[in-house]
Design an enzyme around this catalytic site. Structure first.
Site, mmCIF file in Angstrom:
data_model
loop_
_atom_site.group_PDB
_atom_site.id
_atom_site.type_symbol
_atom_site.label_atom_id
_atom_site.label_comp_id
_atom_site.label_asym_id
_atom_site.label_seq_id
_atom_site.Cartn_x
_atom_site.Cartn_y
_atom_site.Cartn_z
ATOM 1 N N LYS A 76 0.850 -1.198 0.000
ATOM 2 C CA LYS A 76 0.000 0.000 0.000
ATOM 3 C C LYS A 76 0.879 1.239 0.000
ATOM 4 O O LYS A 76 1.908 1.274 0.676
ATOM 5 C CB LYS A 76 -0.918 -0.030 1.223
ATOM 6 C CG LYS A 76 -1.969 1.075 1.249
ATOM 7 C CD LYS A 76 -2.879 0.933 2.467
ATOM 8 C CE LYS A 76 -3.951 2.014 2.515
ATOM 9 N NZ LYS A 76 -4.809 1.882 3.722
ATOM 10 N N SER A 121 -9.703 1.922 2.892
ATOM 11 C CA SER A 121 -8.815 2.624 1.990
ATOM 12 C C SER A 121 -7.793 1.728 1.290
ATOM 13 O O SER A 121 -7.191 2.143 0.298
ATOM 14 C CB SER A 121 -8.063 3.718 2.744
ATOM 15 O OG SER A 121 -7.227 3.150 3.725
ATOM 16 N N SER A 176 -9.990 -0.302 7.139
ATOM 17 C CA SER A 176 -9.390 -0.144 5.809
ATOM 18 C C SER A 176 -8.666 -1.365 5.255
ATOM 19 O O SER A 176 -8.269 -1.342 4.081
ATOM 20 C CB SER A 176 -8.421 1.039 5.813
ATOM 21 O OG SER A 176 -9.118 2.252 5.717
#
Lengths: 95, 485
Positions: free
Chosen positions: B79, B154, B178
């Site tokens: 990420k 996210s 997330s």
């Protein structure tokens, strides 16, 4: 409690944000909606409740007071938007 | 895609037997990305040259013999809020579009030590603020099951990439759901560890008292191995927990006999899609058939969690994001009048609308005259929410419910309405506030979109969470379904 455009401008200044008129209007409406929702918390009596800042017991982490190597200058300046003579340049702080 | 469908042990054996090389695994990753990423947009930055060089290096090590761990040679996505030395890290923000980290996050470094190969950096909501990846300032990621739908967020890029078979596994971060919510929306496994178990050093801070790094994988076994690699005390993170790390992989026994499961009625009540509820009840029947017991419980402060969370997380964010001032790195606005104007213009140009909204909310909640009413109040409510979990865990080994109240929604459907978007996190946020571990595993489908089951454990009891998730997986086939791209 209801947020006005003036409040939005005050908070934007604290947060160092420059907002357009449209953004100010939009944030005023959205923040009011979110804060109205947050008033739900007042249904709970929390007079005798301790606040939780972290779920773990947090203690200060100390290290030995010994000299360690600093970051090399080229790494420090690698991402600097503006540099001169090994220093990061910014506009005048005092006018 | 077949290579990444092999189990860890199978890939390991193929590497050891010279049937496949690390370079071939990395090339397979880029091949699948070339075929699928126009459709799903999971990646922000690819590390093709770096990854292939590293793969060649690892192949050389392999030829020298010796024992290798099971993550050795595996292609991983990271990420884009986890810093990677020399590899652009943007947090999906214009502010950091040119940011070149001078060090790697502890979790990224540990993966590297385990022999994983970093394929690239994965798309996300800007600074991890959002639940749909629509807040990426570059482009939204799309759900591989149906590209008209969001992948969640996210960590939406991480989830979509694993689901599409672009990488073997990925790292994400979870502040209010997330990792778990995008894992549920994309039909994969996502684990949020106990707060403090995985070092946050090098994770760009959003809400420091909530942020945790964790694995997104195709199955529970992979999740356990990745967690094993990244967990552990780190002196560079002052909130890192100094606890013994158990052998997570040996917990995958398949035995859940006698486990006591609590099912919060608040997680199956109003606002929960009936198809989601049905899938969760079916999953509970599986546990029953395996000798576990469950009963309905109450976590009475659940309805206050979202309000408390958005005040706390936004307050912490407004403080954490103060560092983005355009001086040392990131975007700097042209022609400022003075230093304050440089901060103001740089931040206004660099941040997107959701980030500005949360900075505004957090600054307001922390500002003079409102601190007690909002921030302190929310911290006290957090105590009550944590108390709900403490009490439940006196009687139950696990708490089980849905990960999200609905399957994925359409791109654009909730963009104009931040409050509705926040309500998608109703089942994950209380868990984050309590700081306990939870995993999302696939448990069904609704109109072609996956549903996630959330298994929540006691603090630092990832072992029981993984054991229960693994047993469910071993007796069902949901995790074997793959999207057709």
């Amino acid at each position: 409690m209801s947020i006005t455009i003036k409040d939005v401008q005050h908070v934007a200044n604290l947060a160092r944000l420059e907002l357009s008129d449209g953004e100010q209007q939009q944030f005023m409406e959205q923040l009011n909606a979110i804060l109205k929702y947050a008033e739900k918390l007042n249904e709970l009596n929390t007079d005798d409740v301790q606040p939780t800042s972290h779920v773990l017991p947090i203690v200060n982490v100390m290290r030995e007071d010994v000299k360690k190597e600093s970051l090399p200058l080229e790494k420090v300046l690698l991402n600097a938007p503006d540099e001169e003579d090994g220093q990061i340049r910014v506009p005048a702080v005092l006018e | 895609m077949a290579l990444f469908e092999l189990s860890l042990q199978e890939v390991h054996n193929k590497l050891a037997g010279k049937e496949v090389s690390v370079q071939e695994l990395a090339k397979e990753s880029y091949k699948v990305i070339a075929e699928t990423d126009d459709a799903i947009k999971a990646f922000i930055t690819l590390n093709e040259e770096g990854a292939l060089n590293r793969a060649a290096e690892l192949d050389k090590q392999l030829r020298q013999g010796g024992e290798r761990g099971l993550l050795f040679g595996l292609p991983a996505g990271i990420k884009d809020n986890i810093v990677t030395e020399g590899l652009t890290t943007t947090c999906a923000s214009q502010f950091l579009s040119n940011y070149n980290p001078i060090y790697s996050a502890t979790a990224a470094r540990k993966l590297e030590q385990a022999g994983a190969v970093t394929i690239g950096k994965l798309n996300m909501d800007e600074f991890a603020m959002g639940g749909s990846n629509e807040n990426s300032s570059f482009y939204p990621t799309r759900n591989p099951w149906n590209t008209d739908y969001v992948p969640g967020g996210s960590s939406g890029g991480s989830a979509a990439s694993v689901a599409a078979g672009q990488v073997y596994f990925a790292l994400g971060s979870d502040t209010g759901g997330s990792i778990r919510q995008p894992a549920a929306y994309c039909g994969i496994v996502g684990l949020k560890p106990t707060y403090g178990l995985v070092s946050r050093f090098g994770l760009v801070a959003f809400a420091s008292s909530l942020d945790q790094i964790g694995p997104l994988t195709k199955n529970v076994e992979d999740s356990a191995y990745v967690l094993q690699a990244i967990a552990g005390y780190d002196a560079s993170d002052s909130t890192s927990a100094n606890v013994d790390i158990p052998d997570y992989t040996s917990a995958l026994t398949g035995d859940v006999k006698g486990l006591r499961i609590g099912v919060p009625k608040e997680y199956l009540g109003a606002g929960i899609d009936p198809r989601v509820k049905e899938a969760v009840l079916e999953a509970l029947a599986v546990y029953e058939s395996l000798g576990a017991t469950w009963e309905e419980i109450s976590l009475p402060h659940t309805e206050y969690a979202i309000a408390a969370y958005y005040l706390l997380a936004s307050s912490e964010a407004s403080s954490n994001l103060a560092r983005f001032d355009g001086v040392r790195y990131g975007v700097r606005a042209d022609n400022p009048d003075n230093l304050i104007d440089l901060y103001r213009k740089s931040r206004s140009q660099g941040f997107g609308p959701e980030v500005k909204r949360r900075i505004m909310l957090g600054t307001y909640a922390l500002s003079s005259g409102y601190y007690d009413a909002y921030y302190l109040k929310a911290q006290k409510v957090r105590t009550l929410i944590k108390g709900d979990f403490d009490q439940a865990f006196q009687k139950y080994d696990l708490i089980i419910g849905p990960t999200a109240p609905t399957p994925a929604f359409r791109i654009g459907e909730q963009v104009g309405d931040p409050l509705t978007m926040y309500l998608n996190d109703i089942c994950t946020i209380p868990v984050s506030l309590a700081g306990v571990p939870a995993i999302s595993v696939p448990c069904g489908m609704a109109d072609g979109l996956p549903i996630g089951l959330q298994i929540i454990g006691k603090a630092f009891d990832e072992t029981t969470v993984l054991r229960a998730a693994h047993a469910f997986e071993a007796n069902t086939a949901h995790h074997k379904l793959r999207p057709q791209l």
